[in-house]
Design a protein around this motif. Structure first.
Motif, PDB file in Angstrom:
ATOM      1  N   ILE A 147       0.810  -1.215   0.000  1.00  0.00           N
ATOM      2  CA  ILE A 147       0.000   0.000   0.000  1.00  0.00           C
ATOM      3  C   ILE A 147       0.843   1.266   0.000  1.00  0.00           C
ATOM      4  N   ASP A 148       1.998   1.262   0.637  1.00  0.00           N
ATOM      5  CA  ASP A 148       2.849   2.455   0.675  1.00  0.00           C
ATOM      6  C   ASP A 148       3.296   2.833  -0.729  1.00  0.00           C
ATOM      7  N   GLN A 149       3.713   1.847  -1.503  1.00  0.00           N
ATOM      8  CA  GLN A 149       4.166   2.115  -2.872  1.00  0.00           C
ATOM      9  C   GLN A 149       2.991   2.519  -3.765  1.00  0.00           C
ATOM     10  N   VAL A 150       1.842   1.891  -3.569  1.00  0.00           N
ATOM     11  CA  VAL A 150       0.653   2.244  -4.356  1.00  0.00           C
ATOM     12  C   VAL A 150       0.295   3.713  -4.150  1.00  0.00           C
ATOM     13  N   LEU A 151       0.245   4.132  -2.906  1.00  0.00           N
ATOM     14  CA  LEU A 151      -0.103   5.523  -2.605  1.00  0.00           C
ATOM     15  C   LEU A 151       0.997   6.484  -3.039  1.00  0.00           C
ATOM     16  N   GLY A 152       2.231   6.033  -2.987  1.00  0.00           N
ATOM     17  CA  GLY A 152       3.335   6.878  -3.442  1.00  0.00           C
ATOM     18  C   GLY A 152       3.195   7.249  -4.912  1.00  0.00           C
ATOM     19  N   GLU A 153       2.749   6.302  -5.745  1.00  0.00           N
ATOM     20  CA  GLU A 153       2.532   6.591  -7.162  1.00  0.00           C
ATOM     21  C   GLU A 153       1.322   7.493  -7.358  1.00  0.00           C
ATOM     22  N   LEU A 154       0.275   7.264  -6.598  1.00  0.00           N
ATOM     23  CA  LEU A 154      -0.920   8.099  -6.730  1.00  0.00           C
ATOM     24  C   LEU A 154      -0.636   9.543  -6.333  1.00  0.00           C
ATOM     25  N   GLU A 155       0.224   9.737  -5.352  1.00  0.00           N
ATOM     26  CA  GLU A 155       0.532  11.087  -4.888  1.00  0.00           C
ATOM     27  C   GLU A 155       1.348  11.889  -5.904  1.00  0.00           C
ATOM     28  N   LYS A 156       1.828  11.226  -6.944  1.00  0.00           N
ATOM     29  CA  LYS A 156       2.524  11.934  -8.025  1.00  0.00           C
ATOM     30  C   LYS A 156       1.538  12.513  -9.039  1.00  0.00           C
ATOM     31  N   LEU A 157       0.268  12.163  -8.919  1.00  0.00           N
ATOM     32  CA  LEU A 157      -0.749  12.604  -9.867  1.00  0.00           C
ATOM     33  C   LEU A 157      -1.470  13.853  -9.370  1.00  0.00           C
ATOM     34  N   PRO A 158      -2.087  14.615 -10.277  1.00  0.00           N
ATOM     35  CA  PRO A 158      -2.830  15.819  -9.862  1.00  0.00           C
ATOM     36  C   PRO A 158      -4.195  15.442  -9.279  1.00  0.00           C
TER      37      PRO A 158
END
Length: 315
Positions: A83-94
């Motif tokens: 989940i940490d990596q999943v959210l890390g990628e999402l946080e790169k999006l607008p």
């Protein structure tokens, strides 16, 4: 060399001419040899350009500006490791909001999200109701113009998620994962894949192949959520069919391989597993809805073999 020999050389009229010719031949030979062996000096090799071209960096997903607001819904069930990596990628999006639906979690997923991603909206569902119900729950809580759906067991790069947001932002209502290039030939496909393809053919959307709301990532417009209601997402094939029947813009916009990377669990491994049976049942419900809404022939009469032969022979 004696004086008499030097005197004879000077008195010889052709001596000076032969001497000049020998000098010219030696000079030409030396010049040719120097061209053969001459090498660029190290300084010349590495000398920088006076005005080197500027290197332009590709725009980062976070820097992309969308016309509407966007949010992401993540359905999670015991995904402490990913989940940490999943959210890390999402946080790169607008994204204006990220909604994580804890679907019957019994591990430390909630702790990881709360500690490392404090800006995320956490929704705790004590009972394990399935990813589809989790997506419907998250969609109900979002008011964004675009809602992106992913699962917590697979970290998809932000660059592969951005096309779904952009497609909906530019007018697509249902942006699907284009799974066609990642599927085996029809004879080697499983029952779920064949059900997806069959539903699309019934809906006269064979161009979609096996693309479906059953697979993540996908994104929906606010128009879909308002007209169909978030609850329909609990049965993804039904939502898929209803969107097409209501004239929504449905398209497979980007290919992300979630087949090979899908997390193996006890209930989704092996022929006839519980997950396979659930999805097949969902497609049966979707077909029932199609016939209820549009009749036995949703898009006009089904052509007979004679009709097909006539059209083929007329070409």
């Amino acid at each position: 060399m004696t004086r008499a020999y030097r005197r004879r050389k000077r008195e010889d009229p052709g001596w000076r001419l032969r001497r000049v010719q020998r000098k010219r031949e030696m000079t030409a030979s030396a010049s040719m040899h120097s061209r053969r062996v001459r090498k660029l000096s190290p300084r010349a090799k590495v000398a920088p350009e006076a005005n080197p071209p500027e290197e332009r960096e590709a725009p980062r997903p976070r820097d992309i500006v969308l016309q509407g607001t966007a949010a992401a819904v993540v359905s999670v069930c015991n995904e402490e490791a990913t989940i940490d990596q999943v959210l890390g990628e999402l946080e790169k999006l607008p994204l204006a909001d990220i909604i994580v639906v804890l679907n019957g979690c019994t591990d430390g997923t909630r702790t990881v999200v709360a500690k490392r991603h404090p800006g995320v909206t956490l929704v705790n569902v004590p009972d394990r109701l399935g990813h589809d119900v989790g997506r419907a729950t998250g969609a109900r809580l979002s008011q964004a113009d675009i809602v992106l759906f992913v699962d917590g067991d697979l970290a998809i790069p932000a660059s592969d998620l951005l096309p779904f947001l952009q497609a909906v932002d530019q007018g697509t209502d249902v942006a699907l994962n284009d799974l066609g290039r990642h599927l085996p030939p029809y004879t080697q496909q499983d029952s779920v894949t064949r059900c997806k393809g069959f539903l699309n053919r019934v809906l006269r959307r064979s161009d979609l192949g096996a693309s479906s709301l059953t697979a993540v990532p996908h994104a929906l417009s606010r128009r879909v959520l308002d007209q169909l209601g978030p609850a329909v997402l609990a049965v993804p094939p039904k939502a898929h069919a209803m969107a097409i029947l209501h004239g929504m813009v449905v398209a497979a916009v980007h290919a992300v391989d979630v087949i090979k990377t899908n997390r193996k669990r006890t209930f989704n491994v092996g022929k006839g597993n519980a997950m396979e049976q659930l999805i097949i049942g969902d497609h049966a419900e979707a077909l029932t809805t199609v016939f209820q809404v549009a009749g036995n022939s949703p898009f006009g009469p089904v052509p007979t073999r004679v009709d097909v032969a006539k059209r083929r022979n007329a070409r």
